[in-house]
Design a protein around this motif. Sequence first.
Motif, mmCIF file in Angstrom:
data_model
loop_
_atom_site.group_PDB
_atom_site.id
_atom_site.type_symbol
_atom_site.label_atom_id
_atom_site.label_comp_id
_atom_site.label_asym_id
_atom_site.label_seq_id
_atom_site.Cartn_x
_atom_site.Cartn_y
_atom_site.Cartn_z
ATOM 1 N N VAL A 48 10.105 17.499 -24.195
ATOM 2 C CA VAL A 48 10.126 18.641 -23.345
ATOM 3 C C VAL A 48 9.476 20.020 -23.692
ATOM 4 O O VAL A 48 9.361 21.003 -23.217
ATOM 5 C CB VAL A 48 11.464 19.016 -23.118
ATOM 6 C CG1 VAL A 48 12.416 17.763 -22.550
ATOM 7 C CG2 VAL A 48 12.304 19.581 -24.165
ATOM 8 N N PHE A 49 8.753 19.712 -25.140
ATOM 9 C CA PHE A 49 8.178 21.144 -25.644
ATOM 10 C C PHE A 49 6.749 20.734 -25.966
ATOM 11 O O PHE A 49 6.273 19.887 -26.589
ATOM 12 C CB PHE A 49 8.806 21.497 -26.894
ATOM 13 C CG PHE A 49 10.360 21.910 -26.699
ATOM 14 C CD1 PHE A 49 10.739 22.759 -25.849
ATOM 15 C CD2 PHE A 49 11.377 21.080 -27.250
ATOM 16 C CE1 PHE A 49 12.092 23.062 -25.693
ATOM 17 C CE2 PHE A 49 12.645 21.403 -27.042
ATOM 18 C CZ PHE A 49 12.886 22.234 -26.127
ATOM 19 N N ILE A 50 5.915 22.008 -26.009
ATOM 20 C CA ILE A 50 4.641 22.060 -26.318
ATOM 21 C C ILE A 50 4.887 23.279 -27.526
ATOM 22 O O ILE A 50 5.530 24.467 -27.109
ATOM 23 C CB ILE A 50 3.475 22.274 -25.352
ATOM 24 C CG1 ILE A 50 3.032 20.983 -24.901
ATOM 25 C CG2 ILE A 50 2.064 22.705 -26.155
ATOM 26 C CD1 ILE A 50 2.366 21.090 -23.514
ATOM 27 N N TRP A 51 3.924 23.389 -28.582
ATOM 28 C CA TRP A 51 4.205 24.339 -29.685
ATOM 29 C C TRP A 51 2.985 24.918 -29.811
ATOM 30 O O TRP A 51 2.096 24.260 -30.241
ATOM 31 C CB TRP A 51 4.764 23.568 -30.800
ATOM 32 C CG TRP A 51 4.826 24.565 -32.031
ATOM 33 C CD1 TRP A 51 4.114 24.342 -33.378
ATOM 34 C CD2 TRP A 51 5.885 25.336 -32.600
ATOM 35 N NE1 TRP A 51 4.681 25.049 -34.431
ATOM 36 C CE2 TRP A 51 5.860 25.839 -33.804
ATOM 37 C CE3 TRP A 51 6.957 26.006 -31.929
ATOM 38 C CZ2 TRP A 51 6.493 26.599 -34.273
ATOM 39 C CZ3 TRP A 51 7.992 26.806 -32.431
ATOM 40 C CH2 TRP A 51 7.553 27.295 -33.720
ATOM 41 N N LEU A 52 2.834 26.139 -29.808
ATOM 42 C CA LEU A 52 1.541 27.071 -29.800
ATOM 43 C C LEU A 52 1.579 27.662 -31.138
ATOM 44 O O LEU A 52 2.411 28.493 -31.525
ATOM 45 C CB LEU A 52 1.502 28.024 -28.458
ATOM 46 C CG LEU A 52 0.214 28.403 -28.066
ATOM 47 C CD1 LEU A 52 -0.443 27.421 -27.210
ATOM 48 C CD2 LEU A 52 0.386 29.915 -27.251
ATOM 49 N N ARG A 83 7.288 28.492 -28.705
ATOM 50 C CA ARG A 83 7.471 27.376 -28.059
ATOM 51 C C ARG A 83 7.545 27.481 -26.533
ATOM 52 O O ARG A 83 8.187 28.397 -25.909
ATOM 53 C CB ARG A 83 9.085 26.972 -28.518
ATOM 54 C CG ARG A 83 9.494 25.242 -28.039
ATOM 55 C CD ARG A 83 10.973 24.866 -28.428
ATOM 56 N NE ARG A 83 11.880 25.705 -27.210
ATOM 57 C CZ ARG A 83 12.963 25.571 -27.246
ATOM 58 N NH1 ARG A 83 13.551 25.007 -28.148
ATOM 59 N NH2 ARG A 83 13.629 26.096 -26.485
ATOM 60 N N LEU A 84 6.897 26.116 -25.955
ATOM 61 C CA LEU A 84 6.689 26.309 -24.495
ATOM 62 C C LEU A 84 7.569 25.078 -24.062
ATOM 63 O O LEU A 84 7.090 23.922 -24.434
ATOM 64 C CB LEU A 84 5.304 25.992 -24.074
ATOM 65 C CG LEU A 84 4.430 27.554 -24.344
ATOM 66 C CD1 LEU A 84 3.119 27.110 -24.126
ATOM 67 C CD2 LEU A 84 4.959 28.782 -23.834
ATOM 68 N N GLY A 138 13.885 27.749 -22.437
ATOM 69 C CA GLY A 138 15.053 26.614 -22.795
ATOM 70 C C GLY A 138 14.646 25.238 -22.818
ATOM 71 O O GLY A 138 13.564 25.010 -22.360
ATOM 72 N N GLY A 139 15.297 24.344 -23.337
ATOM 73 C CA GLY A 139 14.948 22.912 -23.151
ATOM 74 C C GLY A 139 15.664 22.264 -22.208
ATOM 75 O O GLY A 139 15.880 21.112 -22.165
#
Length: 403
Positions: free
Chosen positions: A327-331, A370-371, A23-24
């Motif tokens: 709040v996110f890192i995208w892999l 998404r992390l 979640g965010g």
Amino acid sequence: MSRSAIRESLKITGQPGLISFSGGWPHPESFPVRELQEINRDILQNSAAFCLQYCPTEGLPELRKQLLLFSNELGLKVREEELLVTSGSQQALDLLSRVFIDPGDLVVTENPSFVSAIAAFRGSGARFLPAAMDTQGLVPEELSASLEELQKTAGGSSDYAQNMPKFIYTIPDFQNPTGLTLSVKRRTGLLEIAERFDLLVVEDIPYRWLRYRGKHLPLLGADSRPGRVIKIFSLSKIMAPGLRIAWIIGERSIIDKLVAVKQAADLCTGSFTQLMAAEFLRRGFFQPAVKRISALYRGKMQAMLETLQERMPALPGLQWTVPQGGVFIWLTLPAGMDSSEMLREAVERQIAYVPGTAFFPTGGGTNNLRLNFTFPTERQIRDGIVRLARVVRGHARRPVRLA
Ligand SMILES: Cc1ncc(COP(=O)(O)O)c(C=O)c1O
């Protein structure tokens, strides 16, 4: 409509031992509990007669006053009739969809984009014109080329306006899901496109204050009056999402229509949480909260980036974004790998993330994921990324299945 992949994946995040990057969600430690207790006590003692009552659809006057001051401090030129309080920014997205989108209408979104915005637009029957992104956010030149193409097809026809998109939806600061920020030059480029093709821009701004490095970039069209750009702000990430307080700034004629639709939706946003938000701002709790929360999340983001760097296998194409906040890192996994398929193994190893396909309105993102780094603890982040690296390594060894 279908249920959001994120909401569905959140069902498993309650499993004991599972580390969720899904979640965010803010971390509960970020909630300003002491400040809210103080405000809660005071307003129930002194203002129960009106903070427990219905209030105008436009918003509680006490909160509207604070939001106008807040807008002034941001350098925005906003009049009273250009502001509407909403029940979270998700309601703002829903109201905008209802006002602007007829079935079959086009909407421009970044590709990828926020899954619940896509759901809201889709709920009104939107079609999508996805705008390509790179590490500096949306690429204006590519969007311009797609719009020119569209203009050629629509050109001269009596329903020209109907063939062009209803608006461009963008999240310029620490985008959901990529964490990327639109560069200053691109902000100008995007506005120029909006002017040239006479399109509205919807700027969604929930993460702006969660900046851990660098300086704030200008809001879109901050030096002009509301008109071209409709802005959506939210207190979810600084106060608490449970309060459901957000607001829209836009031209009066648009706000009037949104008010009419909101009346039918919920009459008004909860007066009680509106007064809590008003007092939070009036008592000067906002900036200290930003400072405290940013310090908390900066370390978490660093922990995730460091562990990714240390533990992820060196595979061709494997990369991730390095955000300046949010709040996110995208892999991105190597081409041919499938993050949805990999999720089963990830959950077996007690970790969860959101597969990339959820964020692409017209398909794609099979090898993305998404992390979130705000909800887990730093320890969980390090352990979880070590486990994820193992899952990626194991999955990469599998023979690629040919279609
Ligand atoms: C880009 C974006 N817009 C809107 C929202 C909804 O926020 P809220 O309804 O809590 O204000 C979120 C939530 O994560 C988001 O990421």
